[in-house]
Design an enzyme around this catalytic site. Sequence first.
Site, PDB file in Angstrom:
ATOM      1  CE  LYS A  77      -2.162   1.447   4.304  1.00 23.30           C
ATOM      2  NZ  LYS A  77      -1.385   2.405   4.530  1.00 23.30           N
ATOM      3  CG  ASN A  78       2.386   2.435   3.756  1.00 21.14           C
ATOM      4  OD1 ASN A  78       1.403   3.215   3.448  1.00 21.14           O
ATOM      5  ND2 ASN A  78       2.713   2.375   4.821  1.00 21.14           N
ATOM      6  NE  ARG A 119       1.076  12.510   6.801  1.00 17.04           N
ATOM      7  CZ  ARG A 119       0.943  13.246   7.275  1.00 17.04           C
ATOM      8  NH1 ARG A 119       0.256  13.646   7.985  1.00 17.04           N
ATOM      9  NH2 ARG A 119       2.689  13.741   6.915  1.00 17.04           N
ATOM     10  CB  CYS A 168      -4.828  10.265  11.694  1.00 17.48           C
ATOM     11  SG  CYS A 168      -3.248   9.813  11.565  1.00 17.48           S
ATOM     12  NE  ARG A 214      -0.001  10.215   9.608  1.00 15.57           N
ATOM     13  CZ  ARG A 214      -0.643   9.647   8.655  1.00 15.57           C
ATOM     14  NH1 ARG A 214      -1.657   9.116   8.937  1.00 15.57           N
ATOM     15  NH2 ARG A 214       0.645   8.756   8.089  1.00 15.57           N
ATOM     16  N   PRO A 215       2.429  16.496  11.276  1.00 14.10           N
ATOM     17  CG  PRO A 215       4.470  17.917  11.677  1.00 14.10           C
ATOM     18  CD  PRO A 215       2.875  16.310  12.656  1.00 14.10           C
ATOM     19  CG  ASP A 256       7.121  20.038   9.550  1.00 12.27           C
ATOM     20  OD1 ASP A 256       6.851  19.628  10.167  1.00 12.27           O
ATOM     21  OD2 ASP A 256       8.089  20.455  10.288  1.00 12.27           O
ATOM     22  CG  LEU A 257      10.163  17.945   8.362  1.00 13.45           C
ATOM     23  CD1 LEU A 257       9.856  16.286   8.378  1.00 13.45           C
ATOM     24  CD2 LEU A 257      11.259  18.152   8.429  1.00 13.45           C
ATOM     25  CG  ASP A 265       3.463   1.603   9.726  1.00 12.69           C
ATOM     26  OD1 ASP A 265       3.260   1.889   7.908  1.00 12.69           O
ATOM     27  OD2 ASP A 265       2.716   2.568  10.373  1.00 12.69           O
ATOM     28  NE  ARG A 286      -7.262   4.568   6.095  1.00 11.39           N
ATOM     29  CZ  ARG A 286      -7.168   5.300   5.933  1.00 11.39           C
ATOM     30  NH1 ARG A 286      -7.219   5.789   6.873  1.00 11.39           N
ATOM     31  NH2 ARG A 286      -6.197   6.544   4.978  1.00 11.39           N
TER      32      ARG A 286
HETATM   33  C1  EPZ Z   1       4.407   7.177   6.629  1.00 12.35           C
HETATM   34  O1  EPZ Z   1       3.366   7.620   6.626  1.00 12.35           O
HETATM   35  C2  EPZ Z   1       3.416   6.094   6.076  1.00 12.35           C
HETATM   36  N1  EPZ Z   1       1.994   6.235   5.315  1.00 12.35           N
HETATM   37  C3  EPZ Z   1       2.450   5.653   7.524  1.00 12.35           C
HETATM   38  O2  EPZ Z   1       1.436   4.817   7.599  1.00 12.35           O
HETATM   39  C4  EPZ Z   1       3.977   5.663   8.118  1.00 12.35           C
HETATM   40  O3  EPZ Z   1       3.273   5.022   9.572  1.00 12.35           O
HETATM   41  C5  EPZ Z   1       4.793   6.636   8.235  1.00 12.35           C
HETATM   42  O4  EPZ Z   1       5.434   6.772   6.589  1.00 12.35           O
HETATM   43  C6  EPZ Z   1       6.370   6.092   9.875  1.00 12.35           C
HETATM   44  O5  EPZ Z   1       6.672   5.050   9.141  1.00 12.35           O
HETATM   45  C7  EPZ Z   1       2.211   5.987   3.800  1.00 12.35           C
HETATM   46  O6  EPZ Z   1       3.472   5.383   3.179  1.00 12.35           O
HETATM   47  C8  EPZ Z   1       0.890   6.556   2.955  1.00 12.35           C
HETATM   48  P1  EPZ Z   1       6.004  10.430   7.983  1.00 12.35           P
HETATM   49  P2  EPZ Z   1       4.395   9.631   6.344  1.00 12.35           P
HETATM   50  O7  EPZ Z   1       6.018  11.376   7.105  1.00 12.35           O
HETATM   51  O8  EPZ Z   1       4.960   9.681   5.059  1.00 12.35           O
HETATM   52  C9  EPZ Z   1       6.870  13.438  11.503  1.00 12.35           C
HETATM   53  C10 EPZ Z   1      -0.173   2.846   7.929  1.00 12.35           C
HETATM   54  O9  EPZ Z   1      -0.370   2.797   8.902  1.00 12.35           O
HETATM   55  N2  EPZ Z   1       7.142  14.495  10.499  1.00 12.35           N
HETATM   56  O10 EPZ Z   1       7.208   9.274   8.112  1.00 12.35           O
HETATM   57  O11 EPZ Z   1       2.965  10.656   6.353  1.00 12.35           O
HETATM   58  C11 EPZ Z   1       5.241  12.540  11.608  1.00 12.35           C
HETATM   59  O12 EPZ Z   1       4.186  13.684  12.792  1.00 12.35           O
HETATM   60  C12 EPZ Z   1       0.542   4.271   7.625  1.00 12.35           C
HETATM   61  O13 EPZ Z   1       0.244   2.376   6.444  1.00 12.35           O
HETATM   62  C13 EPZ Z   1       6.641  15.768  10.372  1.00 12.35           C
HETATM   63  O14 EPZ Z   1       7.278  16.442  12.137  1.00 12.35           O
HETATM   64  O15 EPZ Z   1       5.225   9.586   8.200  1.00 12.35           O
HETATM   65  C14 EPZ Z   1       5.797  11.397  12.653  1.00 12.35           C
HETATM   66  O16 EPZ Z   1       6.139  11.355  14.069  1.00 12.35           O
HETATM   67  C15 EPZ Z   1       0.161   4.839   9.160  1.00 12.35           C
HETATM   68  N3  EPZ Z   1       6.369  17.148  10.003  1.00 12.35           N
HETATM   69  C16 EPZ Z   1       7.372  11.193  11.464  1.00 12.35           C
HETATM   70  O17 EPZ Z   1       7.427  12.050  10.739  1.00 12.35           O
HETATM   71  C17 EPZ Z   1       6.520  16.214   8.238  1.00 12.35           C
HETATM   72  O18 EPZ Z   1       5.948  17.320   7.826  1.00 12.35           O
HETATM   73  C18 EPZ Z   1       7.239  10.388  10.541  1.00 12.35           C
HETATM   74  O19 EPZ Z   1       5.973  11.032   9.739  1.00 12.35           O
HETATM   75  C19 EPZ Z   1       6.249  14.791   8.263  1.00 12.35           C
HETATM   76  C20 EPZ Z   1       5.950  13.955   9.138  1.00 12.35           C
END
Ligand code: EPZ
Length: 420
Positions: free
Chosen positions: A22-23, A92, A116, A121-122, A124-125, A307, A399
Amino acid sequence: MDKLIIEGKSTLKGQVKISGSKNSALPILAATLLTEETCILANVPRLRDTDTMCKLLISLGKDVERVKDKVVIRQNKKLNYIADYDLVSTMRGSFCVLGPLLAKLNKVKVSMPGGCVIGIRPVDLHLKGIKALGAKVAIENGYVIAKCKRLKGTSLYLGGVFGSSVLATANIMMAATLAEGETIIESAACEPEIKDLAGFLKSMGAKIKGAGSPQIIIKGVSSLKGSKYKIIPDRIEAGTFMLMAAATKSSIAINGACLEHLMALVDKLNEAGVSIVKEGRSLRVKPARHIKAVSITTHPYPGFPTDLQAQFLSFMSLAKGISIITDKVYPDRFIHIAELNRMGANIRREGINAISEGGRVLFGAPVMASDLRASAALVIAGLAAEGKTEIHRIYHLERGYEDLDRKLALLGAKVCRAKE
Ligand code: EPZ
């Protein structure tokens, strides 16, 4: 809405085929926006989330057709630059149309994804990255509006408070493929899904080096062509089935998974007394006689994946002894604790940790699904528990898990769907 009824104590046997990731599928579907030519994607799982992404691509001007396990994406009209709230707010992952649309159209308007149950889940990056590539960014009425002449390659650091970001890395890598000049992403996410996305982009003609490592170098090109590509297997689905077998002390064969994507889980399963052995192209789960209590801390890849945290905690509720679970990626991702305790688990929160004093028998109960992976944890508990478990709101499961009830039934579990 449907519910899932599980008659525990199940013993699983036989084999299960892992679906496409999925991801990986979500950002790769978004990447098709970078070309007007036809793309054919194989091994795309049939999920609510991939359906949502296909609907989003259609709303943006693509023609999307599913032919068996392939998705064919064509374009016969000008792309629309607005990704509307209705679709983006439900998933998202849709936010990863930001990078491709901006690179292709030099303007984009994408609804900000909400938080969620697993965290705020900001983004900003993501915004830091597109600004570094030269975009002017405004936030208006819950939308991100970004414009540029032509994105310009640069060096940027993309690490955040919680380490690297998967979808921010995806967005910036996709945007950089059509930027002018070279982009270097430092502290890039190393997840296999990022490497898979880079593989698809390179098959379209993108020039990318280092995907899968913390430094990714992208040389911008003027255009990208259509491509055929096969999505990698879903490591989280595979890990979930390993934990189902471990929790029910079952020996099953898992087909089509990538062992090297699962080393952090396998390491912890070994500590708990479970072994995973290669049998030809399959992975055989050999359960523990007595499950040992093991502690885990999640980290970005190659660390233990967040996950699989909920599913592992469910497994640990069966182990005699104390297990400390810490999630460094989503520190509050513990919504599953309350429902597991209703089934007889003994888990408490202590600051950033969840402490499980396991070794008790779990009992079936009516429980509520709340989030994709928390729901998977309830399935694991239901399979291991004495008696009947009814999991309500299973659209959360749909999902991210393709045909889960059918796959479980084929493994001999007493599982059926019913109307709420
Ligand atoms: C991906 O989400 C996955 N989703 C998530 O899987 C997974 O939990 C996550 O990566 C972490 O491995 C998809 O790939 C569709 P992140 P993503 O940005 O990219 C913080 C599932 O169950 N962050 O890697 O949105 C964030 O809050 C889903 O399949 C910032 O601070 O996650 C988190 O603490 C759930 N600023 C950390 O980084 C940002 O701009 C990692 O988040 C972005 C993220």
